[in-house]
Design a protein around this motif. Structure first.
Motif, PDB file in Angstrom:
ATOM      1  N   UNK A  31       0.591  -1.203  -0.038  1.00 61.36           N
ATOM      2  CA  UNK A  31      -0.031   0.071  -0.065  1.00 61.36           C
ATOM      3  C   UNK A  31       0.780   1.254  -0.060  1.00 61.36           C
ATOM      4  N   UNK A  32       2.139   0.933   0.648  1.00 58.67           N
ATOM      5  CA  UNK A  32       2.976   2.426   0.509  1.00 58.67           C
ATOM      6  C   UNK A  32       3.331   2.832  -0.837  1.00 58.67           C
ATOM      7  N   UNK A  33       3.043   3.994  -1.188  1.00 56.99           N
ATOM      8  CA  UNK A  33       3.546   4.584  -2.477  1.00 56.99           C
ATOM      9  C   UNK A  33       4.210   5.547  -2.221  1.00 56.99           C
ATOM     10  N   UNK A  34       5.502   5.861  -2.726  1.00 56.93           N
ATOM     11  CA  UNK A  34       6.391   6.882  -2.738  1.00 56.93           C
ATOM     12  C   UNK A  34       6.322   7.892  -4.204  1.00 56.93           C
ATOM     13  N   UNK A  35       6.316   9.000  -3.774  1.00 56.97           N
ATOM     14  CA  UNK A  35       6.358   9.975  -5.082  1.00 56.97           C
ATOM     15  C   UNK A  35       7.906   9.819  -5.592  1.00 56.97           C
ATOM     16  N   UNK A  36       8.045   9.583  -6.955  1.00 53.63           N
ATOM     17  CA  UNK A  36       9.272   9.570  -7.660  1.00 53.63           C
ATOM     18  C   UNK A  36       9.952  11.216  -7.401  1.00 53.63           C
ATOM     19  N   UNK A  37       9.002  12.136  -7.374  1.00 51.12           N
ATOM     20  CA  UNK A  37       9.579  13.103  -7.208  1.00 51.12           C
ATOM     21  C   UNK A  37      10.307  13.607  -5.999  1.00 51.12           C
ATOM     22  N   UNK A  38       9.763  12.865  -4.947  1.00 52.50           N
ATOM     23  CA  UNK A  38      10.536  13.032  -3.784  1.00 52.50           C
ATOM     24  C   UNK A  38      11.912  12.320  -3.746  1.00 52.50           C
ATOM     25  N   UNK A  39      12.140  11.497  -4.857  1.00 45.85           N
ATOM     26  CA  UNK A  39      13.540  11.101  -4.924  1.00 45.85           C
ATOM     27  C   UNK A  39      14.304  11.723  -6.095  1.00 45.85           C
ATOM     28  N   UNK A  40      13.690  12.825  -6.707  1.00 43.97           N
ATOM     29  CA  UNK A  40      14.435  13.437  -7.767  1.00 43.97           C
ATOM     30  C   UNK A  40      14.005  12.916  -9.064  1.00 43.97           C
ATOM     31  N   UNK A  41      13.105  11.887  -9.172  1.00 41.74           N
ATOM     32  CA  UNK A  41      12.661  11.255 -10.303  1.00 41.74           C
ATOM     33  C   UNK A  41      11.515  11.916 -11.057  1.00 41.74           C
ATOM     34  N   UNK A  42      11.574  12.310 -12.343  1.00 44.00           N
ATOM     35  CA  UNK A  42      10.501  12.910 -13.111  1.00 44.00           C
ATOM     36  C   UNK A  42      10.020  11.617 -13.671  1.00 44.00           C
ATOM     37  N   UNK A  43       8.443  11.549 -13.592  1.00 40.89           N
ATOM     38  CA  UNK A  43       7.801  10.432 -14.220  1.00 40.89           C
ATOM     39  C   UNK A  43       6.781  10.927 -15.202  1.00 40.89           C
ATOM     40  N   UNK A  44       6.612   9.938 -16.129  1.00 45.71           N
ATOM     41  CA  UNK A  44       5.279  10.161 -16.940  1.00 45.71           C
ATOM     42  C   UNK A  44       4.566   8.794 -17.500  1.00 45.71           C
ATOM     43  N   UNK A  45       3.536   8.831 -17.561  1.00 53.77           N
ATOM     44  CA  UNK A  45       2.872   7.835 -18.165  1.00 53.77           C
ATOM     45  C   UNK A  45       2.817   7.689 -19.536  1.00 53.77           C
ATOM     46  N   UNK A  46       3.280   6.537 -20.193  1.00 58.68           N
ATOM     47  CA  UNK A  46       3.453   6.253 -21.500  1.00 58.68           C
ATOM     48  C   UNK A  46       2.584   5.330 -21.932  1.00 58.68           C
ATOM     49  N   UNK A  47       1.841   5.585 -23.265  1.00 57.95           N
ATOM     50  CA  UNK A  47       1.054   4.326 -24.029  1.00 57.95           C
ATOM     51  C   UNK A  47       2.215   3.710 -24.891  1.00 57.95           C
ATOM     52  N   UNK A  48       2.006   2.438 -24.830  1.00 62.60           N
ATOM     53  CA  UNK A  48       3.068   1.779 -25.617  1.00 62.60           C
ATOM     54  C   UNK A  48       2.501   0.954 -26.784  1.00 62.60           C
ATOM     55  N   UNK A  49       1.025   1.217 -27.091  1.00 65.97           N
ATOM     56  CA  UNK A  49       0.230   0.626 -28.333  1.00 65.97           C
ATOM     57  C   UNK A  49      -0.348  -0.528 -28.027  1.00 65.97           C
ATOM     58  N   UNK A  50      -0.496  -1.441 -28.936  1.00 65.08           N
ATOM     59  CA  UNK A  50      -1.060  -2.806 -29.089  1.00 65.08           C
ATOM     60  C   UNK A  50      -0.315  -3.884 -29.393  1.00 65.08           C
ATOM     61  N   UNK A  51      -0.334  -4.975 -29.044  1.00 73.20           N
ATOM     62  CA  UNK A  51       0.023  -6.479 -29.234  1.00 73.20           C
ATOM     63  C   UNK A  51      -0.428  -7.097 -30.188  1.00 73.20           C
ATOM     64  N   UNK A  52      -0.149  -7.399 -31.201  1.00 77.88           N
ATOM     65  CA  UNK A  52      -0.941  -8.394 -32.358  1.00 77.88           C
ATOM     66  C   UNK A  52      -0.771  -9.882 -31.888  1.00 77.88           C
ATOM     67  N   UNK A  53      -1.922 -10.429 -31.932  1.00 83.08           N
ATOM     68  CA  UNK A  53      -1.705 -11.798 -31.592  1.00 83.08           C
ATOM     69  C   UNK A  53      -2.542 -12.769 -32.732  1.00 83.08           C
ATOM     70  N   UNK A  54      -2.739 -13.952 -32.685  1.00 78.15           N
ATOM     71  CA  UNK A  54      -3.290 -14.911 -33.653  1.00 78.15           C
ATOM     72  C   UNK A  54      -4.693 -14.012 -34.370  1.00 78.15           C
ATOM     73  N   UNK A  55      -4.585 -14.461 -35.556  1.00 74.53           N
ATOM     74  CA  UNK A  55      -5.698 -13.979 -36.404  1.00 74.53           C
ATOM     75  C   UNK A  55      -5.838 -12.554 -36.477  1.00 74.53           C
TER      76      UNK A  55
END
Length: 127
Positions: A31-55
């Motif tokens: 449950x503990x969450x730490x802010x990356x900013x408190x550690x000097x880390x800048x973060x961003x959420x990134x969309x990595x697209x889609x994965x092609x599977x069968x058919x």
């Protein structure tokens, strides 16, 4: 580059410190969450697209969090891929000890180490 024998010696010499770091990591409840900013880390959420599977079916991939420390172009890039959260530690989920799941324990007879996240994935990301 360090010869394998030297690396093995280094690991053996520093094992107590590595085990202590793992114990500290296991002690962090999910449950503990730490802010990356408190550690000097800048973060961003990134969309990595889609994965092609069968058919020709395409499945959306979950987003990932990218973090960066500093922006010096002369420094090397290091990728650490893992997670620090863990699944619930309930008896109904298979947790088979009465110990606090976030208490790190070393079985001295077998040298096996126990604690929530020790092998998935807190230990590996520390490595």
């Amino acid at each position: 580059m360090m010869p394998v024998a030297d690396l093995s010696d280094y690991i053996d010499e520093h094992a107590p410190a590595f085990i202590d770091r793992l114990a500290q990591a296991v002690a962090v409840p999910r449950e503990t969450q730490c802010s990356g900013q408190s550690l000097g880390v800048t973060t961003k959420l990134a969309d990595v697209g889609k994965h092609s599977v069968a058919d020709g079916l395409e499945l959306p991939l979950p987003p990932i969090i990218l973090g960066r420390i500093g922006d010096d172009p002369q420094k090397k890039t290091v990728l650490v891929y893992g997670h620090y959260d863990v699944q619930p530690a309930e008896k109904s989920d298979g947790w088979d000890t009465n110990l606090n799941p976030f208490q790190f324990v070393v079985d001295e007879a077998t040298r096996r180490m126990f604690g929530r996240g020790a092998s998935d994935d807190k230990g590996p990301i520390l490595g």
